[in-house]
Design a protein around this motif. Structure first.
Motif, PDB file in Angstrom:
ATOM      1  N   VAL A  84      -2.879   0.030  -4.143  1.00  0.00           N
ATOM      2  CA  VAL A  84      -2.632  -1.606  -2.963  1.00  0.00           C
ATOM      3  C   VAL A  84      -2.549  -1.802  -4.277  1.00  0.00           C
ATOM      4  CG1 VAL A  84      -3.360  -3.139  -1.749  1.00  0.00           C
ATOM      5  CG2 VAL A  84      -4.449  -0.638  -0.665  1.00  0.00           C
ATOM      6  N   ARG A 133       0.173  -1.092   0.176  1.00  0.00           N
ATOM      7  CA  ARG A 133      -0.120  -0.187   0.553  1.00  0.00           C
ATOM      8  C   ARG A 133       1.138   1.045  -0.175  1.00  0.00           C
ATOM      9  NH1 ARG A 133      -2.462   3.479   3.476  1.00  0.00           N
ATOM     10  NH2 ARG A 133      -4.857   3.740   3.133  1.00  0.00           N
ATOM     11  N   ARG A 185      -5.718  -6.317   1.492  1.00  0.00           N
ATOM     12  CA  ARG A 185      -6.874  -5.131   1.817  1.00  0.00           C
ATOM     13  C   ARG A 185      -7.492  -4.329   2.627  1.00  0.00           C
ATOM     14  NH1 ARG A 185      -7.003  -3.661  -3.819  1.00  0.00           N
ATOM     15  NH2 ARG A 185      -6.305  -4.846  -4.948  1.00  0.00           N
TER      16      ARG A 185
END
Length: 338
Positions: free
Chosen positions: A184, A178, A221
């Protein structure tokens, strides 16, 4: 490996490490030989650096926090603090909607007996802090609850966690990065095999369904967003029979199961990490070849000449002075040309 990637992008690196001529120092521009929590050394590092990062999670959190007062530290010290305690880590994962195996905190033999009873006499007892590569662990299988007097003492009378044994079909991991912007990228999941608690091989592609890969990426994520993370993270999972996932642990750093990226991707996890912490655009995580990465443990390093004779093998030795049982001396990645 991070220092080598930084050099390719035109950056100079300083390593703070108590061992003189450590592997990283052999390819860095300078080494500060001192303990990780040495105040003078930390001040010297901060004064000379534009950004500080770390490559293993046993760095003292207080040291990272001290540095962060005067220089950017990425990934953020909060990620380091969370990953250093297995109980805190698993609670964090559950709190952001990521499933794990069931677990119980254990501080004495009575609590161990109670926790094992709840899990049908089976579980993995681990130290909450400082364990890695199978260290600080004991496995219980199908044992009647009770009779564990002295177990906690034998494990050092430190805070412990008992994790339920789960009937997983395979282990996978995802490497993701990230940027400070929130962008990302995630690499394909690797299928991992461990021996004696140490990663043996990582194979790409993993034998999982596309939905399972997508779920692993989404979990990574969530971790990155929840921590306002900058840099590379490794997240390990158990894959159950129905393809669902249980997160096992996460590493706030480049990860052993992502070493294959230096041979099978244009942008390795190491370069990706440098890009992220230096504020550069993230690169593609696309894989251009199938591959198997294998660790060289202890005397496995003697295989190096034979491996170098193979046409489709990339070998990376770490420059450690002494081969010892259980010590990672290097790795190699064998690619499959299409």
């Amino acid at each position: 490996m991070l220092a080598m990637s930084a050099a390719r992008l035109g950056y100079r690196t300083i390593v703070l490490e108590p061992q003189p001529d450590c592997p990283a120092a052999q390819v860095a521009n300078r080494q500060i030989v001192a303990a990780y929590d040495d105040p003078a050394a930390l001040a010297e590092l901060a004064a000379a650096s534009s950004v500080v990062t770390y490559e293993f999670e046993n760095v003292p959190v207080a040291a990272a926090q001290s540095l962060a007062a005067s220089v950017p530290v990425q990934p953020p010290p909060r990620a380091l603090e969370m990953a250093q305690d297995r109980l805190v880590e698993k609670t964090f994962l559950n709190d952001i909607g990521i499933a794990t195996a069931r677990f119980h905190s254990v501080d004495d033999d009575a609590q161990l007996t109670q926790a094992l009873s709840a899990f049908g006499g089976s579980g993995v007892l681990k130290t909450r802090r400082l364990g890695y590569d199978g260290k600080g662990q004991r496995v219980f299988r199908n044992m009647e609850a009770g009779g564990y007097s002295g177990t906690c003492e034998a494990m050092g009378n430190v805070p412990l966690i008992l994790e339920e044994l789960v009937p997983f079909e395979r282990e996978i991991s995802v490497i993701a990065a990230r940027a400070a912007s929130g962008a990302v990228v995630a690499y394909d999941p690797a299928e991992n095999i461990h021996r004696d608690g140490i990663l043996h091989t990582s194979t790409l592609p993993a034998t999982i369904a596309p939905q399972t890969a997508a779920a692993a990426h989404e979990a990574a994520r969530k971790v990155l967003a929840a921590l306002d993370y900058v840099g590379v993270v490794g997240v390990e999972f158990f894959v159950l029979a129905d393809g669902s996932l249980l997160a096992n642990e996460l590493a706030p750093r480049v990860h052993n199961s992502g070493h294959w990226t230096e041979a099978a991707c244009l942008v390795s996890q190491f370069e990706q990490h440098i890009r992220a912490v230096a504020g550069l655009p993230l690169g593609s995580a696309a894989r251009h070849a199938d591959c198997v990465m294998e660790n060289l443990i202890g005397d496995d390093i003697l295989r190096a000449p034979a491996l170098l004779a193979e046409p489709d093998v990339m070998l990376h030795l770490y420059g450690k002075a002494e081969a010892r049982p259980g010590r990672k001396m290097g790795h190699f990645t064998r690619i499959a040309r299409s």
